[in-house]
Design a protein around this motif. Structure first.
Motif, PDB file in Angstrom:
ATOM      1  N   THR A 112       0.839  -1.202   0.000  1.00  0.00           N
ATOM      2  CA  THR A 112       0.000   0.000   0.000  1.00  0.00           C
ATOM      3  C   THR A 112       0.874   1.251   0.000  1.00  0.00           C
ATOM      4  O   THR A 112       1.816   1.357   0.778  1.00  0.00           O
ATOM      5  CB  THR A 112      -0.916  -0.002   1.227  1.00  0.00           C
TER       6      THR A 112
ATOM      7  N   ASP B 144     -12.550  -7.591 -12.488  1.00  0.00           N
ATOM      8  CA  ASP B 144     -12.782  -8.081 -11.132  1.00  0.00           C
ATOM      9  C   ASP B 144     -13.931  -9.082 -11.167  1.00  0.00           C
ATOM     10  O   ASP B 144     -14.871  -8.917 -11.958  1.00  0.00           O
ATOM     11  CB  ASP B 144     -13.117  -6.917 -10.203  1.00  0.00           C
TER      12      ASP B 144
ATOM     13  N   ARG C 251      -9.849  -2.900 -16.092  1.00  0.00           N
ATOM     14  CA  ARG C 251      -9.597  -3.792 -14.987  1.00  0.00           C
ATOM     15  C   ARG C 251     -10.722  -4.821 -14.912  1.00  0.00           C
ATOM     16  O   ARG C 251     -11.886  -4.508 -15.231  1.00  0.00           O
ATOM     17  CB  ARG C 251      -9.457  -3.044 -13.658  1.00  0.00           C
TER      18      ARG C 251
ATOM     19  N   ALA D 252      -3.494   1.039  -3.581  1.00  0.00           N
ATOM     20  CA  ALA D 252      -4.408   0.693  -2.494  1.00  0.00           C
ATOM     21  C   ALA D 252      -4.893  -0.736  -2.705  1.00  0.00           C
ATOM     22  O   ALA D 252      -4.945  -1.215  -3.857  1.00  0.00           O
ATOM     23  CB  ALA D 252      -5.595   1.646  -2.481  1.00  0.00           C
ATOM     24  N   PRO D 253      -5.262  -1.430  -1.615  1.00  0.00           N
ATOM     25  CA  PRO D 253      -5.761  -2.806  -1.766  1.00  0.00           C
ATOM     26  C   PRO D 253      -6.926  -2.925  -2.745  1.00  0.00           C
ATOM     27  O   PRO D 253      -7.085  -3.955  -3.405  1.00  0.00           O
ATOM     28  CB  PRO D 253      -6.176  -3.171  -0.340  1.00  0.00           C
ATOM     29  N   SER D 254      -7.735  -1.859  -2.881  1.00  0.00           N
ATOM     30  CA  SER D 254      -8.870  -1.894  -3.816  1.00  0.00           C
ATOM     31  C   SER D 254      -8.422  -1.943  -5.276  1.00  0.00           C
ATOM     32  O   SER D 254      -9.240  -2.197  -6.166  1.00  0.00           O
ATOM     33  CB  SER D 254      -9.754  -0.656  -3.614  1.00  0.00           C
ATOM     34  N   GLN D 255      -7.146  -1.724  -5.517  1.00  0.00           N
ATOM     35  CA  GLN D 255      -6.618  -1.796  -6.880  1.00  0.00           C
ATOM     36  C   GLN D 255      -6.075  -3.183  -7.220  1.00  0.00           C
ATOM     37  O   GLN D 255      -5.567  -3.388  -8.334  1.00  0.00           O
ATOM     38  CB  GLN D 255      -5.544  -0.734  -7.092  1.00  0.00           C
ATOM     39  N   THR D 256      -6.200  -4.111  -6.286  1.00  0.00           N
ATOM     40  CA  THR D 256      -5.896  -5.506  -6.598  1.00  0.00           C
ATOM     41  C   THR D 256      -6.850  -5.981  -7.681  1.00  0.00           C
ATOM     42  O   THR D 256      -8.075  -5.945  -7.501  1.00  0.00           O
ATOM     43  CB  THR D 256      -6.034  -6.379  -5.346  1.00  0.00           C
ATOM     44  N   SER D 257      -6.307  -6.430  -8.807  1.00  0.00           N
ATOM     45  CA  SER D 257      -7.152  -6.750  -9.952  1.00  0.00           C
ATOM     46  C   SER D 257      -6.281  -7.330 -11.061  1.00  0.00           C
ATOM     47  O   SER D 257      -5.062  -7.423 -10.940  1.00  0.00           O
ATOM     48  CB  SER D 257      -7.846  -5.473 -10.457  1.00  0.00           C
TER      49      SER D 257
END
Lengths: 115, 114
Positions: free
Chosen positions: A15, A38, A36, A82-87
């Protein structure tokens, strides 16, 4: 025939780190884009470009930056991961007009994990 | 604004049975419509597309789709499923004459049962 080449294929970030996903195409396509993917959400458009020096935002642009200095290259920059960008990220290109417009050629994808 | 709705996130068919994957679109101008297929751990590849002209379009691997303006639909069919058809399928739309921004549906995973 190289088509659309993405690098890296896999990346793990912490992060707050920044990084650039590279995309290059050798088909002289005017249109290039980043998506992206998901689970359960399909592909969502991040940014796109209709030619060198021209970029625009897609559906989910926040946290990402792009530029298009040449026809061939369209890098995607994550400014502060950010973790929300894990994809899984896909670059795609096509001609921007005529009957072949919208017929996207995809790279193999870049799997990004943000811890 | 353009959008795509795919009915059914998972579809199972027996080998040899009819494949029907549903797609409805919304577009303020005449659309270009596409079906893409994604095999595991790969990028997407184009199956077929509709731009203008004949409303029944044929694609690779025996797939076809029919553009129905009155129903705003573009359903994908194949008469006889094969094990190799197991994949995820995405319907997509772009607006003819625009910047060709392509919007995707959420995808349908096709399972083929032997």
């Amino acid at each position: 025939n190289a088509g659309v080449t993405q690098t890296p294929k896999f990346q793990v970030l912490k992060t707050g780190q920044s990084m650039t996903l590279q995309c290059a195409q050798d088909m002289n396509h005017e249109y290039m884009s980043w998506y992206r993917q998901d689970p359960g959400m399909g592909l969502r458009l991040i940014h796109y470009s209709v030619g060198a020096g021209i970029t625009d935002q897609g559906e989910v642009p926040n946290g990402y930056n792009v530029s298009r200095s040449t026809t061939e290259d369209f890098p995607l920059r994550l400014l502060s991961a950010a973790p929300s960008q894990t994809s899984v990220y896909f670059c795609a290109s096509s001609f921007s007009s005529g009957g072949a417009a919208g017929e996207l050629f995809f790279g193999e994808g870049s799997r990004l994990t943000v811890l | 604004a353009q959008s795509v709705t795919q009915l059914g996130s998972h579809v199972s068919v027996s080998e040899g049975a009819l494949v029907l994957l549903r797609c409805n679109y919304s577009s303020s101008v005449p659309p270009y419509l596409f079906w893409y297929v994604q095999y595991p751990n790969q990028g997407l590849q184009l199956l077929l597309k509709y731009t203008t002209g004949a409303t029944l379009v044929k694609g690779i691997n025996g797939f076809e789709a029919e553009f129905k303006k009155s129903e705003t639909s573009f359903h994908l069919t194949k008469p006889s499923a094969h094990m190799s058809d197991a994949a995820e399928y995405f319907c997509a739309v772009s607006e003819a004459g625009g910047y060709q921004k392509v919007t995707f549906g959420t995808g349908t995973k096709l399972q083929v049962i032997p």
